[in-house]
Design a protein around this motif. Structure first.
Motif, PDB file in Angstrom:
ATOM      1  N   SER A 139       0.873  -1.171   0.000  1.00 58.30           N
ATOM      2  CA  SER A 139       0.000   0.000   0.000  1.00 58.30           C
ATOM      3  C   SER A 139       0.912   1.223   0.000  1.00 58.30           C
ATOM      4  N   ASP A 140       1.057   1.811  -1.171  1.00 58.01           N
ATOM      5  CA  ASP A 140       2.069   2.843  -1.398  1.00 58.01           C
ATOM      6  C   ASP A 140       1.475   4.228  -1.159  1.00 58.01           C
ATOM      7  N   PRO A 141       1.875   4.925  -0.103  1.00 58.70           N
ATOM      8  CA  PRO A 141       1.313   6.261   0.158  1.00 58.70           C
ATOM      9  C   PRO A 141       1.945   7.322  -0.731  1.00 58.70           C
ATOM     10  N   TRP A 142       1.146   8.300  -1.122  1.00 59.52           N
ATOM     11  CA  TRP A 142       1.673   9.454  -1.865  1.00 59.52           C
ATOM     12  C   TRP A 142       2.342  10.403  -0.883  1.00 59.52           C
ATOM     13  N   VAL A 143       3.369  11.092  -1.360  1.00 58.62           N
ATOM     14  CA  VAL A 143       4.084  12.058  -0.522  1.00 58.62           C
ATOM     15  C   VAL A 143       4.462  13.274  -1.356  1.00 58.62           C
ATOM     16  N   PHE A 144       4.722  14.375  -0.673  1.00 63.92           N
ATOM     17  CA  PHE A 144       5.350  15.539  -1.288  1.00 63.92           C
ATOM     18  C   PHE A 144       6.862  15.371  -1.117  1.00 63.92           C
ATOM     19  N   ALA A 145       7.600  15.478  -2.202  1.00 65.08           N
ATOM     20  CA  ALA A 145       9.059  15.313  -2.155  1.00 65.08           C
ATOM     21  C   ALA A 145       9.724  16.591  -2.629  1.00 65.08           C
ATOM     22  N   PHE A 146      10.824  16.959  -1.968  1.00 66.73           N
ATOM     23  CA  PHE A 146      11.556  18.170  -2.328  1.00 66.73           C
ATOM     24  C   PHE A 146      12.948  18.090  -1.736  1.00 66.73           C
ATOM     25  N   ARG A 147      13.883  18.797  -2.350  1.00 61.55           N
ATOM     26  CA  ARG A 147      15.267  18.815  -1.881  1.00 61.55           C
ATOM     27  C   ARG A 147      15.351  19.696  -0.639  1.00 61.55           C
ATOM     28  N   LEU A 148      16.001  19.189   0.398  1.00 57.16           N
ATOM     29  CA  LEU A 148      16.108  19.933   1.653  1.00 57.16           C
ATOM     30  C   LEU A 148      17.563  19.950   2.090  1.00 57.16           C
ATOM     31  N   PRO A 149      18.123  21.119   2.365  1.00 59.61           N
ATOM     32  CA  PRO A 149      19.521  21.172   2.816  1.00 59.61           C
ATOM     33  C   PRO A 149      19.716  20.336   4.081  1.00 59.61           C
ATOM     34  N   SER A 150      20.838  19.643   4.138  1.00 65.00           N
ATOM     35  CA  SER A 150      21.121  18.835   5.329  1.00 65.00           C
ATOM     36  C   SER A 150      21.199  19.740   6.555  1.00 65.00           C
ATOM     37  N   GLY A 151      20.710  19.241   7.662  1.00 68.52           N
ATOM     38  CA  GLY A 151      20.727  20.012   8.897  1.00 68.52           C
ATOM     39  C   GLY A 151      19.510  20.888   9.103  1.00 68.52           C
ATOM     40  N   THR A 152      18.566  20.883   8.143  1.00 67.44           N
ATOM     41  CA  THR A 152      17.339  21.670   8.319  1.00 67.44           C
ATOM     42  C   THR A 152      16.553  21.092   9.488  1.00 67.44           C
ATOM     43  N   PRO A 153      16.261  21.900  10.515  1.00 70.61           N
ATOM     44  CA  PRO A 153      15.636  21.338  11.722  1.00 70.61           C
ATOM     45  C   PRO A 153      14.213  20.850  11.486  1.00 70.61           C
ATOM     46  N   THR A 154      13.412  21.636  10.777  1.00 67.18           N
ATOM     47  CA  THR A 154      12.004  21.275  10.602  1.00 67.18           C
ATOM     48  C   THR A 154      11.587  21.514   9.154  1.00 67.18           C
ATOM     49  N   PRO A 155      11.159  20.493   8.441  1.00 64.67           N
ATOM     50  CA  PRO A 155      10.700  20.695   7.054  1.00 64.67           C
ATOM     51  C   PRO A 155       9.346  21.402   7.045  1.00 64.67           C
ATOM     52  N   PRO A 156       8.971  22.009   5.946  1.00 66.55           N
ATOM     53  CA  PRO A 156       7.648  22.631   5.868  1.00 66.55           C
ATOM     54  C   PRO A 156       6.550  21.594   6.004  1.00 66.55           C
ATOM     55  N   GLY A 157       5.385  22.045   6.499  1.00 67.29           N
ATOM     56  CA  GLY A 157       4.270  21.137   6.694  1.00 67.29           C
ATOM     57  C   GLY A 157       3.465  20.931   5.425  1.00 67.29           C
ATOM     58  N   ALA A 158       2.535  19.983   5.481  1.00 65.57           N
ATOM     59  CA  ALA A 158       1.725  19.648   4.313  1.00 65.57           C
ATOM     60  C   ALA A 158       0.876  20.833   3.860  1.00 65.57           C
ATOM     61  N   ALA A 159       0.311  21.583   4.807  1.00 70.25           N
ATOM     62  CA  ALA A 159      -0.536  22.724   4.445  1.00 70.25           C
ATOM     63  C   ALA A 159       0.269  23.776   3.700  1.00 70.25           C
TER      64      ALA A 159
END
Length: 619
Positions: free
Chosen positions: A175-195
């Protein structure tokens, strides 16, 4: 000769996260790996990797090479197990039809691991995956269809939404879930949220039709705007992510596997979860099919690391073995291979050591294959055939570019028009050059074509005016517009017509969506005149048809109606004071580069247009 070991280096590198990790798995120096793969690309005449965002990722030719190499890796590995298995084991052939795109993602990696586990447990079952969705390439598995003396089974792997009804023998592998994928610099503390991601820009690569339909319904249901569906192959995901740095790529999670080009890629689940099931389906399940399905399901559930490819048999040894097996004499095989008999015997000895026993019995008048030799011969023949297809010019390396090109074209008056015939000539030329390429043509006026290019619905479009902020390539075609009238109405005297006189006529013109109308409007405005057509008709054949019925005039390039003008039914009056010329351009999105077939189409069209222009000037 490209060797299996070199192909193994390449396959292992594609599945690794970096050259350094691949070199570590292969236990060689990074410089050795880099040099070997560079020479492989030179030998095949293709570019295997491209650089993006300080990382390397496989090109389309690289993916094609991997698809061609993996069946040979599978056959070599399986043949060694099969040759050493008990002689009474009857060979079984399990064909796995994979109705998905090959992306070097999680599913293709899981398939490879499951095949290895299956071969270790059942050395009598040869698993042969066919990537059916990749219709632009021939199936490069070395397995022939005319094998005798074996049992053949089929298993299909495809997609299905969780809400769909399952057939009796369906097995949900993942059961393969869809995701938002994007390049994120290493060490980024918190990625942006889905909203936050949903409120921004979203792109979707050219996934399988069921996935595109599911994503489109999802966005409509949840009123998500700003989504662009791309023509980019999902195998080019690293490049897509880097080409759209301000966007989140919406894809099934299995595509974002740890492999070359996808380092520092973050995944965020959407607020409203979306899942697509990967299903295994067999018309006639049996113990062999069920066992492989269980291996694949277990592999897909865990984050397993694919082992480094380590073939023990070389293509050179396989070639020598096939010669000996065919002519049954060591001396004759040596002459055929153009090497000395001792050298050939030494290579055969090494091959027999790798396979754990004698492959031939030596007699005074030649050699006779042993049971091991006959069992290995089946795979040796297939591996060498796969290599020959890989080495051929049409094997799917240099010529495997974009598998689908969508082109927007201007509406034509009829099939005899100049532009439609030149486009047709260019299509024929491109189709010969890329016989597996799928060409799609969609007709629309200038304004619509521009919108389609911006939205990614067409890759390139032929237009007749320059458009702001749009990259364009001039097609080298310029033709003056003319007033077109029916001869029976005698609306104009022979010869050209001044623009000031033209605007006084009862005109039937297309709307402002057409570049031709925009050219007229610009010329009229510059002269301080006013254009008030009697009718506005975007269906050009209808506008031309009205000329015989009503004393009206339209404006078109004379070449669009050359046959009717030559017959005397219609007359063309070139517009002067000022003359108005239509120039043709190919426009495309500035957010991507043109594929090789697209550039080929541009060049072919330029050539066809220039040939016609030269012919007109000579007459």
């Amino acid at each position: 000769m490209v060797e299996l070991r070199t192909l193994a280096y390449f396959v292992t590198t594609c599945r690794a996260g970096s050259f350094a990790r691949a070199a570590d798995e292969l236990d060689i120096a990074v410089s050795t790996l880099s040099t070997t793969l560079k020479e492989l690309g030179q030998d095949l005449g293709v570019t295997l990797f491209r650089r993006s965002n300080n990382t390397l990722y496989p090109t389309a030719a690289g993916r094609a090479l991997m698809r061609a190499a993996e069946p040979m890796m599978i056959a070599e590995s399986f043949s060694r197990r099969h040759v050493t298995a008990p002689s009474e084991a009857r060979l079984k052939h399990l064909v796995v039809d994979v109705n998905l795109s090959f992306t070097i993602g999680g599913i293709s990696k899981a398939l490879r691991i499951a095949i290895d586990r299956m071969a270790g447990e059942r050395p009598d079952v040869f698993v042969d995956p066919h990537w059916k969705d990749e219709k632009d390439q021939p199936h490069l598995s070395p397995l022939a269809d005319d094998w005798s003396g074996l049992d053949r089974f089929h298993l299909a792997i495809g997609l299905g939404e969780a809400s769909q009804r399952r057939l009796k023998h369906d097995t949900v592998l993942l059961s393969d879930p869809w995701v938002f994928a994007f390049r994120l610099p290493s060490g980024t503390p918190t990625p942006p949220g889905a909203a936050e991601l949903t409120a921004g820009r979203i792109v979707v690569p050219m996934l399988a039709p069921p996935l595109i339909e599911q994503a489109d319904r999802y966005f409509s249901r949840h009123r998500v705007t700003g989504v662009r569906f791309l023509n980019d192959h999902p195998g080019d995901l690293p490049r897509t992510i880097d080409d759209y740095p301000d966007a989140a790529v919406f894809v099934p999670k299995s595509l974002i596997s740890a492999r070359l080009g996808l380092s520092n890629v973050a995944m965020v689940a959407p607020k409203h979860p979306l899942t697509m099931d990967v299903i295994a389906r067999a018309a006639r399940p049996n113990a062999v099919i069920n066992l492989f399905a269980r291996h694949l399901k277990r592999t897909l559930k865990g984050d397993h690391v694919a082992r480094a490819e380590r073939p023990l048999v070389s293509l050179r040894q396989i070639h020598y073995f096939n010669l000996i097996h065919r002519v049954r004499r060591i001396s004759a095989a040596a002459r055929g291979a153009n090497i000395s008999q001792p050298a050939l015997s030494e290579q055969l000895r090494k091959l027999e050591t790798s396979l754990g026993g004698a492959l031939f019995e030596r007699n005074d008048d030649g050699v006779v294959p042993t049971a091991k030799g006959d069992r290995f011969a089946r795979f040796a023949t297939l591996i060498e055939a796969g290599f020959r297809r890989l080495s051929a010019s049409d094997a799917g390396t240099a010529r495997l570019q974009s598998r689908r090109v969508v082109v927007g074209i201007l509406p034509s008056v009829n099939q005899h028009g100049f532009l439609v015939n030149r486009i047709t000539d260019a299509i024929v030329e491109i189709q010969v050059r890329y016989p597996s390429l799928k060409l799609v043509f969609q007709e629309a006026p200038n304004g619509t074509l521009q919108d389609w290019v911006i939205r990614g619905l067409v890759g390139v479009a032929i237009v007749e005016t320059t458009l702001p902020h749009m990259p364009r390539l001039a097609l080298g075609s310029s033709e003056g517009l003319a007033a077109i009238v029916h001869a029976s109405h005698r609306l104009l005297p022979p010869g050209p017509v001044r623009l000031a006189d033209l605007v006084q006529l009862r005109l039937v013109l297309p709307t402002n969506r057409f570049g031709l109308r925009q050219l007229l409007e610009n010329a009229v405005t510059e002269r301080g005149l006013k254009l008030e057509p009697l009718m506005e008709i975007d269906a050009l054949p209808m506008a031309v048809s009205l000329l015989a019925r009503l004393p009206v005039c339209t404006v078109l390039p004379p070449s669009a109606l050359a046959r009717e003008i030559d017959s005397g039914d219609l007359t063309a009056h070139p517009i002067i004071d000022p003359p108005i010329a239509r120039r043709l351009y190919m426009i495309y999105s500035g957010e991507r580069t043109l594929s090789e077939p697209e550039r080929g189409l541009v060049n072919a069209l330029r050539r066809k247009l220039s040939e016609q222009r030269a012919a007109s000037q000579s007459t």
